[in-house]
Design an enzyme around this catalytic site. Structure first.
Site, PDB file in Angstrom:
ATOM      1  N   THR A  29      20.895  21.524  -7.762  1.00 55.76           N
ATOM      2  CA  THR A  29      19.851  20.884  -7.406  1.00 55.76           C
ATOM      3  C   THR A  29      20.013  20.213  -6.265  1.00 55.76           C
ATOM      4  O   THR A  29      21.190  19.725  -5.942  1.00 55.76           O
ATOM      5  CB  THR A  29      19.550  20.032  -8.838  1.00 55.76           C
ATOM      6  OG1 THR A  29      19.164  20.983  -9.770  1.00 55.76           O
ATOM      7  CG2 THR A  29      18.124  19.134  -8.393  1.00 55.76           C
ATOM      8  N   THR A  76      20.357  14.598 -10.301  1.00 56.78           N
ATOM      9  CA  THR A  76      20.622  15.890 -10.612  1.00 56.78           C
ATOM     10  C   THR A  76      21.507  15.897 -11.850  1.00 56.78           C
ATOM     11  O   THR A  76      22.619  14.759 -12.229  1.00 56.78           O
ATOM     12  CB  THR A  76      21.335  16.211  -9.593  1.00 56.78           C
ATOM     13  OG1 THR A  76      21.916  17.713 -10.129  1.00 56.78           O
ATOM     14  CG2 THR A  76      22.775  15.606  -9.101  1.00 56.78           C
TER      15      THR A  76
HETATM   16  N1  ASP Z   1      18.231  18.033 -13.275  1.00 55.74           N
HETATM   17  C1  ASP Z   1      18.163  19.536 -13.116  1.00 55.74           C
HETATM   18  C2  ASP Z   1      17.162  19.876 -14.292  1.00 55.74           C
HETATM   19  O1  ASP Z   1      17.504  19.535 -15.310  1.00 55.74           O
HETATM   20  C3  ASP Z   1      19.112  20.310 -13.078  1.00 55.74           C
HETATM   21  C4  ASP Z   1      20.241  19.730 -12.070  1.00 55.74           C
HETATM   22  O2  ASP Z   1      20.066  18.822 -11.546  1.00 55.74           O
HETATM   23  O3  ASP Z   1      21.247  20.458 -12.110  1.00 55.74           O
HETATM   24  O4  ASP Z   1      16.399  20.550 -14.008  1.00 55.74           O
END
Ligand code: ASP
Length: 644
Positions: free
Chosen positions: A511, A562
């Protein structure tokens, strides 16, 4: 050109150049030179302000060396040196008129007690003050000439006092100080200068002088000290720059921090919690380094130097780096958190990640530098990361259980608390721009799926075929995730693979997010993601939910998260961080630590980046690594990947 022998009546040691008196348009300025040799850059600075007029050098040491030196630099009509070595000469109208007719005046080195003895209370003194305050021409002085240019000065008439002795007995007889009875240079009324810091270690005596001035006269005087071959040039507005090869020092006293002990035959004690004096040190250069406002000695206006705290413990001067030196960040970005270890990375891959993160920071920083908004910087940086297949956003987004790329993004303006978000979009090349369009071109905050796509198209954004987002790596990740899910459900009958769709949470990494602080002090934050590999049923993560994965508020911080999104939503992480600062007074770092701990305690993992209005940064995470990078306000970029 014409040279003369010493003419006692006019005190002249000779003149070079055109003997006729010219009148030019001048501007004022004071050059404080530290001795040990000329600073040609400071002479040039003065010559420029002289408008090419007549230069007069005054001294009491009998040398006319400056005549040729200054004249040969070009740009002046004449240079004449006056050797004023008696009170009669100093009070002579011819001498005073030569000074008054100057368009630039320089006071040579030597023994300042002679200047005091011969010039104080004479027409020469009046003429110099006239040049500085009425006619406004550049006036400079080196060494002894620098010493007498400050309103408060050390005369040294009983011999030059050395630091150790002065610190050990601030009232020893050699510490001879005078207040406001000789020269009245603009801005220097409550200043005492000193010179020769490095070669003669005079800092200690300079500090002793300041302590004495506070104690004897109740004046919280300031100090200025150009080192040898270095000059502090102060313009008409009181802004100083440092020319030459060594350093200059600006010393600030604080009326709430007087010396603790200053009396005869006792070592000076001036600790004040180790903050007795705040000192700004600027390394000089040819073109004039740094900025320091001598008009108000303001901490905020100082730039291009380093802050120190000086204090005196039982007669010993101690210097420490001061808190004011903290670097200020302009922007911070992330490229996702997860099980990112050095072992699982090849040097080539690491290089690619570093290059992409650097390019994103550069793109954002360019906007800030150009005076654009923090929103522009955030969008520009995220574009680079969305367009890179390395990250789970835009090109390179992870696949849903059904083999699609469904992307989420949000952006927020810390000044107005405006926000925009899109979720589950499949054909918008740069979802962060769709989020910005929702914020700026609609009355809504969040749009989802087909509606969001329709809106993005109408807003003029680039629409691509969903196959644009395909990358082989992410496709293999999905296959692997599905395989692990089905194995797990065979082993453990109670396990329901579709419950969160996130058991394979490490198949995401990447992300992206950015937070920026612009020249107007406005914060903005943005996040863009493909979500989590193998996600099902229109799952939406934290990234597009304002307050969960993304938040910005000028009063507190900008935040982009993230990690395992469900935990970020349930803890309302980004807003919680802001609230901890706003309602509980936590620092950015404390607030960041607190919210990541909450996520971890609940079983979630991930990280965040945050930047506050002062340019402080924090980047906590509870995973093994997080792609992250910062750029400071002066453009220095730093990239980190692992849990260093
Ligand atoms: N936070 C993001 C989600 O859950 C994924 C990530 O940050 O890796 O969609």
């Amino acid at each position: 050109m014409q040279a003369q022998k010493y003419n006692a009546a006019s005190a002249s040691l000779g003149i070079v150049g055109d003997v006729a008196d010219v009148k030019t348009t001048t501007s004022g300025g004071i050059a404080l030179v530290g001795g040990g040799g000329s600073v040609n850059a400071a002479f040039k600075w003065m010559i420029q302000k002289s408008g090419g007029g007549d230069v007069v050098v005054i001294t009491a040491s009998g040398s006319a060396g400056y005549n040729e030196d200054i004249y040969n630099m070009g740009g002046v009509n004449s240079v004449q040196t006056l050797n004023i070595i008696s009170r009669e000469q100093a009070d002579n109208d011819t001498v005073a008129n030569i000074i008054r007719n100057a368009e630039m005046l320089f006071i040579g080195g030597g023994d300042q007690s002679n200047y005091m003895k011969y010039w104080r209370g004479t027409k020469t003194q009046d003429a110099i003050n006239y040049l500085m305050n009425v006619k406004k021409v550049p006036v400079g002085g080196t060494s002894a000439g620098c010493a007498i240019l400050s309103g408060i000065y050390y005369s040294g008439e009983d011999g030059s006092v050395v630091s150790d002795k002065a610190l050990n007995n601030p009232y020893m007889k050699d510490v001879t100080l005078y207040n406001n009875d000789l020269l009245h240079a603009p801005y220097l009324e409550h200043v005492i200068t000193d010179q020769h810091y490095l070669a003669r270690k005079r800092e200690g005596r300079h500090v002793t002088f300041l302590a004495r001035i506070i104690r004897d006269w109740g004046i919280y005087a300031k100090g200025i000290a150009p080192d040898e071959k270095t000059a502090v040039c102060i313009d008409q507005e009181g802004n100083a720059k440092v020319f030459g090869v060594s350093k200059a020092y600006f010393i600030i006293t604080d009326p709430t921090l007087p010396p603790e002990r200053i009396s005869a035959n006792q070592p000076l004690q001036w600790v004040s919690n180790k903050k007795a004096l705040l000192v700004y040190e600027i390394q000089g250069n040819e073109t004039g380094a740094g900025n320091f406002s001598v008009a108000d000695f303001s901490k905020e206006k100082a730039s291009g130097g380093q802050w120190y705290n000086w204090y005196v413990e039982n007669g010993k001067l101690i210097k420490t780096a001061a808190l004011e030196n903290k670097v200020k960040y302009a922007m911070v970005i992330h490229g996702g958190a997860g099980t990112i270890t050095k072992k699982s990375m090849t040097p080539e891959k690491e290089k690619e990640y570093r290059a992409a993160l650097t390019a994103a920071l550069k793109a954002g920083y360019e906007k800030i530098k150009a005076g654009k908004s923090s929103l522009d910087a955030v969008e520009a940086a995220i574009h680079i990361l969305e367009d890179s297949p390395l990250f789970n956003a835009g090109k390179g987004a992870v696949f849903t259980h059904d083999g699609k790329n469904e992307m989420d993004a949000a952006i927020m303006d810390g000044k107005t608390l405006s926000a925009g978000a899109v979720a589950g979009v499949t054909n918008v090349r740069n979802p962060i721009s769709a989020a910005r369009a929702v914020m700026e071109k609609s009355e809504h905050v969040m749009m989802v799926g087909a509606g969001a796509e329709k809106f993005a198209k109408e807003a003029g954004l680039i629409i691509v075929d969903p196959s644009y987002f395909y990358t082989e790596k992410r496709w293999l990740d999905l296959k692997q995730a599905i395989k692990e899910d089905s194995m797990k459900s065979k082993l453990d009958h109670s396990f329901s693979p579709s419950k969160l769709g996130t058991i394979n949470r490490d198949y995401k990494f990447g992300t992206v997010g950015a937070v920026a602080l612009d020249h107007n002090g406005n914060l903005a934050a943005g996040t863009s993601t493909g979500g989590m590999t193998n996600k099902r049923f229109g799952r939406i993560g934290d990234a597009p939910i304002i307050g969960a994965g993304t938040y910005a508020n000028n009063n507190t911080a900008g935040i982009s998260c993230t990690g395992w999104g469900e935990f970020y939503i349930r803890n309302v992480v980004a807003h919680d961080l802001s609230a901890l600062m706003e309602y509980k007074g936590l620092t950015l770092e404390e607030a960041g630590k607190t919210v990541i701990k909450k996520v971890g305690d609940m079983g979630g993992d991930g990280g965040l980046i945050a930047l506050d209005k002062y340019g402080n940064v924090t980047m906590p995470f509870n995973t093994e690594g997080m792609y992250r990078g910062t750029v400071t306000e002066d453009g220095k970029i730093e990239i980190q990947i692992y849990g260093e």
